[in-house]
Scaffold this motif. Structure first.
Motif, mmCIF file in Angstrom:
data_model
loop_
_atom_site.group_PDB
_atom_site.id
_atom_site.type_symbol
_atom_site.label_atom_id
_atom_site.label_comp_id
_atom_site.label_asym_id
_atom_site.label_seq_id
_atom_site.Cartn_x
_atom_site.Cartn_y
_atom_site.Cartn_z
ATOM 1 N N VAL A 302 0.837 -1.199 0.000
ATOM 2 C CA VAL A 302 0.000 0.000 0.000
ATOM 3 C C VAL A 302 0.873 1.250 0.000
ATOM 4 C CG1 VAL A 302 -1.729 1.318 1.278
ATOM 5 C CG2 VAL A 302 -1.882 -1.186 1.169
ATOM 6 N N MET A 303 1.896 1.276 0.880
ATOM 7 C CA MET A 303 2.765 2.442 0.958
ATOM 8 C C MET A 303 3.531 2.663 -0.340
ATOM 9 S SD MET A 303 1.862 1.641 4.090
ATOM 10 C CE MET A 303 2.857 0.280 4.704
ATOM 11 N N ILE A 304 3.935 1.578 -0.975
ATOM 12 C CA ILE A 304 4.657 1.681 -2.247
ATOM 13 C C ILE A 304 3.762 2.330 -3.300
ATOM 14 C CG2 ILE A 304 5.732 0.368 -4.110
ATOM 15 C CD1 ILE A 304 6.545 -1.719 -2.020
ATOM 16 N N GLN A 305 2.505 1.883 -3.375
ATOM 17 C CA GLN A 305 1.606 2.436 -4.383
ATOM 18 C C GLN A 305 1.227 3.884 -4.082
ATOM 19 O OE1 GLN A 305 -1.564 0.262 -6.064
ATOM 20 N NE2 GLN A 305 -0.618 -1.741 -5.792
ATOM 21 N N VAL A 306 1.062 4.210 -2.788
ATOM 22 C CA VAL A 306 0.746 5.603 -2.432
ATOM 23 C C VAL A 306 1.889 6.517 -2.862
ATOM 24 C CG1 VAL A 306 0.440 7.186 -0.493
ATOM 25 C CG2 VAL A 306 -0.817 5.035 -0.558
ATOM 26 N N HIS A 307 3.109 6.069 -2.659
ATOM 27 C CA HIS A 307 4.270 6.871 -3.063
ATOM 28 C C HIS A 307 4.326 7.010 -4.582
ATOM 29 C CE1 HIS A 307 8.325 8.441 -3.307
ATOM 30 N NE2 HIS A 307 8.654 7.428 -4.088
ATOM 31 N N GLU A 308 4.116 5.899 -5.294
ATOM 32 C CA GLU A 308 4.248 5.926 -6.751
ATOM 33 C C GLU A 308 3.091 6.653 -7.430
ATOM 34 O OE1 GLU A 308 4.661 1.855 -7.865
ATOM 35 O OE2 GLU A 308 6.788 1.743 -7.297
ATOM 36 N N VAL A 309 1.871 6.460 -6.940
ATOM 37 C CA VAL A 309 0.699 7.026 -7.607
ATOM 38 C C VAL A 309 0.467 8.482 -7.205
ATOM 39 C CG1 VAL A 309 -1.805 6.851 -7.868
ATOM 40 C CG2 VAL A 309 -0.397 4.773 -7.858
#
Length: 325
Positions: A302-309
């Motif tokens: 989740v944190m990875i996607q929040v950072h990327e998106v």
């Protein structure tokens, strides 16, 4: 002050601590924090709770304490219970009995179970799921952080109370009796249905997957059919809405599913399943919409996607605490 207002103040207090512990923090920022803290006793209390959490970074907190910039009762208009330096640096021996009792009854940021949850007949911890059978006839699937208390049966009726969390109830095979789930200020009763009940503080939601479920609050009552949901509070029943049971019950298959949900709600949901706490510091960021499916055993994605998106800054602290914003 309501629970939502208190939680909002706690997030603001954590945002202040992120700024004030930065190497480039200025005297003006420290003065601004003092002004924020002095707005009300609730602001001061929120800062105290945030500092207790921020105790995971002893050197930064210790430096501020030595400078006097964050004395616990230095900027409040009215006296507040003082929690000394050792207390929020992790020294349990220095905490008062009253403070310890308060933290058990109302855990800060919901980082551990409340006293009523710990006293339950059945309970699951963070990220745990459990299948039980009520009265040898009603299969119940317990989701993460769920607490159930058994209630005495009545003629033709098995009962239990959902103190907190979420439970999926299979009442499709009951013969000659019903099951009633007491939750919050109301109840859900079914004789031949598959349904789920979720209790989030003052709000309780009931979702019917199959069959029919009668939901009652005080003198109000509604009958749900398959694919319908209702949310109730102390004030009464809300409107019946159509939902996708696949999304609501995805946790039973090991997933979390979101369809155009605001990021702040996604974060709140993920927090139920992982140790520590994800804290969203930017309210504007929290309004961004998310459509995704996450595996429950890989929630750090989740944190990875929040950072990327969203391009958000993600800061990991000890104890599973993550600051986003």
């Amino acid at each position: 002050m309501g629970a939502q207002d208190s939680a909002a103040l706690e997030r603001e207090a954590l945002a202040w601590l992120v700024r004030i512990t930065d190497e480039d923090a200025t005297a003006a920022e420290r003065a601004a924090l003092a002004a924020w803290q002095s707005q009300s006793p609730a602001h001061a209390a929120a800062l105290e709770r945030a500092r207790g959490l921020w105790g995971a970074l002893p050197p930064a907190i210790d430096g501020l304490l030595r400078s006097g910039a964050l004395q616990p009762d230095g900027f409040v208009h009215r006296p507040a219970p003082r929690i000394g330096r050792r207390a929020f640096l992790g020294g349990a021996a220095a905490a008062t009995a009253a403070a310890a009792c308060y933290l058990v009854v109302r855990p800060p940021l919901e980082l551990w179970p409340s006293l009523s949850e710990l006293a339950a007949d059945y309970r699951t911890g963070v990220g745990q799921r459990r299948d039980i059978v009520i009265a040898d006839a009603v299969p119940v699937a317990m989701n993460t952080q769920t607490s159930i208390v058994l209630r005495p049966a009545m003629p033709g009726l098995d009962r239990f109370e959902l103190i907190a969390g979420e439970a999926a109830i299979d009442a499709t095979m009951l013969k000659g009796k019903a099951v009633r789930v007491i939750a919050g200020d109301g109840s859900a009763t079914a004789t031949a249905a598959n349904f789920s009940v979720r209790c989030d503080g003052p709000a309780t939601s009931v979702t019917c997957v199959a069959g029919n479920v009668r939901v009652a609050v005080a003198d109000q009552e509604v009958m749900l059919g398959a694919g319908q949901q209702v949310v109730y509070r102390r004030g009464g029943l809300g409107a019946v809405t159509a939902v996708d049971p696949t999304v609501v019950t995805a946790w039973r298959s090991g997933y979390l599913m979101f369809r155009k949900e605001p990021l702040d709600r996604v974060i709140a949901e993920v927090n139920r399943y992982r140790p520590g706490r994800i804290v969203l510091l930017d309210a504007t960021l929290g309004r961004g919409l998310v459509t995704a499916r996450f595996k429950l055993d890989r929630l750090d994605d989740v944190m990875i996607q929040v950072h990327e998106v969203f391009g958000a800054r993600v800061r990991n602290l000890p104890g599973g605490v993550v600051l986003i914003g």
